[in-house]
Motif scaffolding. Sequence first.
Motif, PDB file in Angstrom:
ATOM      1  N   SER A 193       6.793  -0.593  -7.304  1.00  0.00           N
ATOM      2  CA  SER A 193       5.534  -0.566  -6.571  1.00  0.00           C
ATOM      3  C   SER A 193       5.579  -1.678  -5.539  1.00  0.00           C
ATOM      4  O   SER A 193       6.418  -2.587  -5.619  1.00  0.00           O
ATOM      5  N   GLY A 211      -0.568  -3.680  -2.029  1.00  0.00           N
ATOM      6  CA  GLY A 211      -1.856  -3.575  -2.700  1.00  0.00           C
ATOM      7  C   GLY A 211      -2.265  -2.175  -3.086  1.00  0.00           C
ATOM      8  O   GLY A 211      -3.382  -1.973  -3.558  1.00  0.00           O
ATOM      9  N   SER A 212      -1.357  -1.205  -2.942  1.00  0.00           N
ATOM     10  CA  SER A 212      -1.754   0.171  -3.254  1.00  0.00           C
ATOM     11  C   SER A 212      -1.595   0.506  -4.722  1.00  0.00           C
ATOM     12  O   SER A 212      -2.143   1.493  -5.175  1.00  0.00           O
ATOM     13  N   TYR A 213      -0.821  -0.249  -5.456  1.00  0.00           N
ATOM     14  CA  TYR A 213      -0.640  -0.153  -6.904  1.00  0.00           C
ATOM     15  C   TYR A 213       0.140   1.059  -7.398  1.00  0.00           C
ATOM     16  O   TYR A 213       0.612   1.044  -8.524  1.00  0.00           O
ATOM     17  N   GLU A 214       0.225   2.132  -6.633  1.00  0.00           N
ATOM     18  CA  GLU A 214       0.918   3.289  -7.193  1.00  0.00           C
ATOM     19  C   GLU A 214       2.391   2.978  -7.424  1.00  0.00           C
ATOM     20  O   GLU A 214       2.994   2.197  -6.691  1.00  0.00           O
TER      21      GLU A 214
END
Lengths: 112, 109
Positions: free
Chosen positions: A94, A97-100
Amino acid sequence: SQTIHQWPATLVQPVGSPLSLECTVEGTSNPNLYWYRQAAGRGLQLLFYSVGIGQISSEVPQNLSASRPQDRQFILSSKKLLLSDSGFYLCAWSHGGSYEQYFGPGTRLTVT
Amino acid sequence: EDQVTQSPEALRLQEGESSSLNCSYTVSGLRGLFWYRQDPGKGPEFLFTLYSAGEEKEKERLKATLTKKESFLHITAPKPEDSATYLCAVYSGTYKYIFGTGTRLKVLA
């Protein structure tokens, strides 16, 4: 674009033998890296994660260890395999800041 | 304790028969909810991220929605190639992701 590789794809090892699974990521820098184990009928279990070279956090105390010798390389190891180590091992990354998370193709480990 | 429960465990649909998969969650401080598709013997493929209640995302025949307690993956007019296991996961921070056990979807021609 980013690509994640795992090898080997399948592995059959006897009880008590050592283990080394490798994961590499291409097309990104300083990714967060993760090792998961997936058992049949159970959710993915987070084993280790790493936020940088040499930085490893363990989620579950067990017979396995992880290392991150390079920015985009993550290794899962064991000194002596147990029957209970059998499973499908997944590496993921990952970033930002998108976390996916994005997963690799996985390694099927059978301990005999 | 953070928890994710997916239902049903398995679902068989006829081609063109729309339906929904459910993901119920309890988490302290949701940072994101994710849907993945996993084919047999392969790694999960990322589909959607949802961040807050009321948010919706669409991709082809799939639409994901989010409330404060659950998420739905709606499949409209499915085709046999939509057959797979669909996984839901939540992230509450500190690099910890909690996955559900998935819904195995089979679409019959």
